[in-house]
Design a protein around this motif. Sequence first.
Motif, PDB file in Angstrom:
ATOM      1  N   ALA A  40      32.760  57.718  36.616  1.00  0.00           N
ATOM      2  CA  ALA A  40      33.107  57.059  35.322  1.00  0.00           C
ATOM      3  C   ALA A  40      32.215  56.079  34.443  1.00  0.00           C
ATOM      4  O   ALA A  40      31.462  56.468  33.772  1.00  0.00           O
ATOM      5  CB  ALA A  40      34.513  56.097  35.105  1.00  0.00           C
ATOM      6  N   GLY A  41      31.262  55.771  36.127  1.00  0.00           N
ATOM      7  CA  GLY A  41      30.098  54.395  35.752  1.00  0.00           C
ATOM      8  C   GLY A  41      30.989  53.287  35.068  1.00  0.00           C
ATOM      9  O   GLY A  41      30.755  52.482  36.488  1.00  0.00           O
ATOM     10  N   TYR A  42      31.599  52.658  34.760  1.00  0.00           N
ATOM     11  CA  TYR A  42      32.041  51.720  34.177  1.00  0.00           C
ATOM     12  C   TYR A  42      33.583  51.797  34.087  1.00  0.00           C
ATOM     13  O   TYR A  42      34.051  52.013  33.006  1.00  0.00           O
ATOM     14  CB  TYR A  42      31.505  50.061  33.943  1.00  0.00           C
ATOM     15  N   PHE A  43      34.523  51.248  34.653  1.00  0.00           N
ATOM     16  CA  PHE A  43      35.818  50.444  34.237  1.00  0.00           C
ATOM     17  C   PHE A  43      35.823  49.509  33.199  1.00  0.00           C
ATOM     18  O   PHE A  43      35.669  48.141  33.878  1.00  0.00           O
ATOM     19  CB  PHE A  43      37.078  51.036  34.989  1.00  0.00           C
ATOM     20  N   PRO A  44      36.344  48.701  31.675  1.00  0.00           N
ATOM     21  CA  PRO A  44      36.621  48.244  31.530  1.00  0.00           C
ATOM     22  C   PRO A  44      37.609  47.390  32.171  1.00  0.00           C
ATOM     23  O   PRO A  44      38.541  47.720  32.704  1.00  0.00           O
ATOM     24  CB  PRO A  44      36.950  48.529  29.985  1.00  0.00           C
ATOM     25  N   LYS A  45      37.499  45.759  32.315  1.00  0.00           N
ATOM     26  CA  LYS A  45      38.072  44.657  33.539  1.00  0.00           C
ATOM     27  C   LYS A  45      38.516  43.614  32.432  1.00  0.00           C
ATOM     28  O   LYS A  45      37.887  43.329  31.549  1.00  0.00           O
ATOM     29  CB  LYS A  45      37.532  44.502  34.338  1.00  0.00           C
ATOM     30  N   ILE A 102      34.266  42.372  31.413  1.00  0.00           N
ATOM     31  CA  ILE A 102      33.723  43.442  31.253  1.00  0.00           C
ATOM     32  C   ILE A 102      33.541  44.977  32.201  1.00  0.00           C
ATOM     33  O   ILE A 102      34.825  45.076  32.148  1.00  0.00           O
ATOM     34  CB  ILE A 102      32.903  42.384  33.074  1.00  0.00           C
ATOM     35  N   GLY A 103      32.868  45.435  32.712  1.00  0.00           N
ATOM     36  CA  GLY A 103      32.376  46.440  33.594  1.00  0.00           C
ATOM     37  C   GLY A 103      32.523  46.248  34.999  1.00  0.00           C
ATOM     38  O   GLY A 103      31.936  45.760  35.669  1.00  0.00           O
ATOM     39  N   ILE A 104      33.423  46.859  35.291  1.00  0.00           N
ATOM     40  CA  ILE A 104      33.770  46.696  36.879  1.00  0.00           C
ATOM     41  C   ILE A 104      32.953  48.697  37.545  1.00  0.00           C
ATOM     42  O   ILE A 104      33.163  49.905  37.148  1.00  0.00           O
ATOM     43  CB  ILE A 104      35.065  46.913  37.446  1.00  0.00           C
ATOM     44  N   PRO A 105      32.594  48.786  38.629  1.00  0.00           N
ATOM     45  CA  PRO A 105      31.822  49.804  38.713  1.00  0.00           C
ATOM     46  C   PRO A 105      32.366  50.998  38.994  1.00  0.00           C
ATOM     47  O   PRO A 105      33.640  50.718  39.847  1.00  0.00           O
ATOM     48  CB  PRO A 105      30.046  49.320  39.845  1.00  0.00           C
ATOM     49  N   ASP A 106      32.122  52.493  38.621  1.00  0.00           N
ATOM     50  CA  ASP A 106      33.228  52.684  39.588  1.00  0.00           C
ATOM     51  C   ASP A 106      32.152  54.970  39.272  1.00  0.00           C
ATOM     52  O   ASP A 106      31.344  54.770  38.642  1.00  0.00           O
ATOM     53  CB  ASP A 106      34.167  53.448  38.719  1.00  0.00           C
ATOM     54  N   ARG A 112      41.245  50.320  32.699  1.00  0.00           N
ATOM     55  CA  ARG A 112      41.241  50.468  33.803  1.00  0.00           C
ATOM     56  C   ARG A 112      40.415  50.107  35.033  1.00  0.00           C
ATOM     57  O   ARG A 112      41.444  50.078  36.021  1.00  0.00           O
ATOM     58  CB  ARG A 112      40.570  52.008  33.428  1.00  0.00           C
ATOM     59  N   GLY A 113      40.001  49.059  34.399  1.00  0.00           N
ATOM     60  CA  GLY A 113      39.863  47.691  36.203  1.00  0.00           C
ATOM     61  C   GLY A 113      40.421  46.585  36.078  1.00  0.00           C
ATOM     62  O   GLY A 113      39.892  46.130  36.968  1.00  0.00           O
ATOM     63  N   GLY A 114      41.626  47.036  35.632  1.00  0.00           N
ATOM     64  CA  GLY A 114      42.812  45.811  35.583  1.00  0.00           C
ATOM     65  C   GLY A 114      42.397  45.001  34.677  1.00  0.00           C
ATOM     66  O   GLY A 114      41.411  44.318  34.041  1.00  0.00           O
ATOM     67  N   ILE A 115      43.632  43.400  35.540  1.00  0.00           N
ATOM     68  CA  ILE A 115      43.721  42.657  34.650  1.00  0.00           C
ATOM     69  C   ILE A 115      43.943  41.574  35.647  1.00  0.00           C
ATOM     70  O   ILE A 115      44.446  41.467  36.602  1.00  0.00           O
ATOM     71  CB  ILE A 115      44.580  42.279  33.586  1.00  0.00           C
ATOM     72  N   THR A 116      42.570  40.208  35.316  1.00  0.00           N
ATOM     73  CA  THR A 116      42.880  39.172  36.432  1.00  0.00           C
ATOM     74  C   THR A 116      42.938  38.009  35.324  1.00  0.00           C
ATOM     75  O   THR A 116      42.385  37.429  34.432  1.00  0.00           O
ATOM     76  CB  THR A 116      42.269  39.063  37.056  1.00  0.00           C
ATOM     77  N   PHE A 117      44.406  37.119  36.128  1.00  0.00           N
ATOM     78  CA  PHE A 117      44.175  36.188  34.954  1.00  0.00           C
ATOM     79  C   PHE A 117      43.749  34.877  36.196  1.00  0.00           C
ATOM     80  O   PHE A 117      43.707  34.443  36.887  1.00  0.00           O
ATOM     81  CB  PHE A 117      46.288  35.557  35.212  1.00  0.00           C
ATOM     82  N   ILE A 118      42.818  34.164  35.266  1.00  0.00           N
ATOM     83  CA  ILE A 118      42.462  32.481  35.267  1.00  0.00           C
ATOM     84  C   ILE A 118      42.813  31.477  34.397  1.00  0.00           C
ATOM     85  O   ILE A 118      43.347  31.744  33.175  1.00  0.00           O
ATOM     86  CB  ILE A 118      40.834  32.993  35.260  1.00  0.00           C
ATOM     87  N   LYS A 119      42.443  30.421  34.890  1.00  0.00           N
ATOM     88  CA  LYS A 119      42.496  29.484  34.188  1.00  0.00           C
ATOM     89  C   LYS A 119      41.453  29.279  32.977  1.00  0.00           C
ATOM     90  O   LYS A 119      41.902  28.015  32.006  1.00  0.00           O
ATOM     91  CB  LYS A 119      42.575  27.981  34.934  1.00  0.00           C
TER      92      LYS A 119
END
Length: 521
Positions: free
Chosen positions: A458-463, A451-455, A493-500
Amino acid sequence: MVIKSSLPDVVIPDIDVASFVLKKMKKWEKKKAIIDIGNNCREYSFNEVRENSMKCGSAFYRMGLRKGDVVATCLTNCAEFVFIAIGANACGGILAPVNPICTEDEMYQILNQVKPKFIFANSFNFEMLKNVSKKLSCVEDLICVEEGFEGKTFTEFIATGDAKDFPTDIEISSEDLAMILFTSGTTGLPKAVRKTHKNVLATLTLGRVGKFGLDVDDVSYLFIPLFHITSAIGSLLMLIQGATVVMKKNFDFMEMLQEIPKFKVTNLNVVPKIVLGLNQLPSESGFDFSSLRQLVCGGEPLSLSVANSVIEKYKIGIAQVWGMTEGMPASIQSDVNYGVGSVGKLISNTKLKVVDIVTGKELGPNEDGELCLKAPQFTNGYLNNPEATAKAIDSEGWLHTGDIGHYDDNEFIYIVDRLKSLITYYGSQVSPSELEGVLLRHPLIDDVGVIGIPDIDAGYFPKAYVVKKDPWLTEKEIHEFLKDKVADFKLLRGGITFIKAIPKSSTGKTLHRELKELEKK
């Protein structure tokens, strides 16, 4: 129920793009047409733009460019783009603007679709494009627009042409292709959108309808990349109205603030994040925006409170527009206080209907469904892709936009969701599905959603939300894996989150909306 623009229809000229643009520019002669910031602020008069464009046409024809041949421009914003576009179209050639910062693999996949005869490059991507050219038997010449570089330069290319030998007897139909523009690849490889001379002429004609057109006193600051429809055709739209175009090579918000007063900019094509940035500037910032007359905002709906704040703060007008690579403009909202939250009303010559996304049944006012359009500015399909064409354009000629929304009782159009969930990073569009496909090639990733994270800048960072196969997998490993597989603007640039688990629909599609809700928590 089908609705039609309340504006009167306008006549779309039955002429080729080059002839139309050259004729329109002729009246302004010595007036300043282009200021190329990336080339030491070099200035070109309208006479010089016409002469260089005609030299380009002559050079192309002498070098064997013929009707139906493709010219690819892999360039940052520069004046040469305009000369190349007009010159190629005059020969019956087809212009194909491509994102210049694509990786070698991405560039090969894109150029292999259109089979260019000529490629124009910058110095920074020249070697990469040389490698790509070796894999494409169709390429006859690779030309660098910058000087002091190994290989043929634009100066050498244009010197082979003579405006007196400009081709004027090429038979070009309004249904012949003028441009091929690329979508952002929501389902993988970007699709090549066919734009006929009629499509382009319709945009050039309809883009001047209404009070937000330009005139000879306007100065437009063009920073949106020239491989986007907004600038690829928009640059010509500005010039045929006699406006001065300030070409900005690489966008920087603070530089823009300084260059608005420097060049006495009156018009800006922007996205909502830039309007928000202007709104957040302190009153004592010291920047002079007294020359600024209007902002034309697109990409997504603009907050009413932000719009009104900027209007009051800078005493300027704001228009919202709706369009897509397949065609624009579709609608324009010239007064943000009417049809609050909408993208405006249909532009001239344009029809719209809303259909149920499951049954295809036509819906009425205030009922959400997929927005479908029919107008002369819209494509008749995708190059060499009948399957994608059939999905996008039905048997009655309606383009299914992939946008979900409705129109109200006053025929203002509202977009409430997008089937094509793109991420915009500094003007470049990132396809979540493309990134997901690359990440799933990692042997330790089980599933992923992007998804995109607002900035604000930049507009959005991919996450990425990632489901691990191996509990020892780290964010660093994923970043390293991705680094050499996609262009820089697609990095996470929006980072990485690990989920189940990645939320899915009943048909197995990733529910990006739920990931966005998860991000808000």
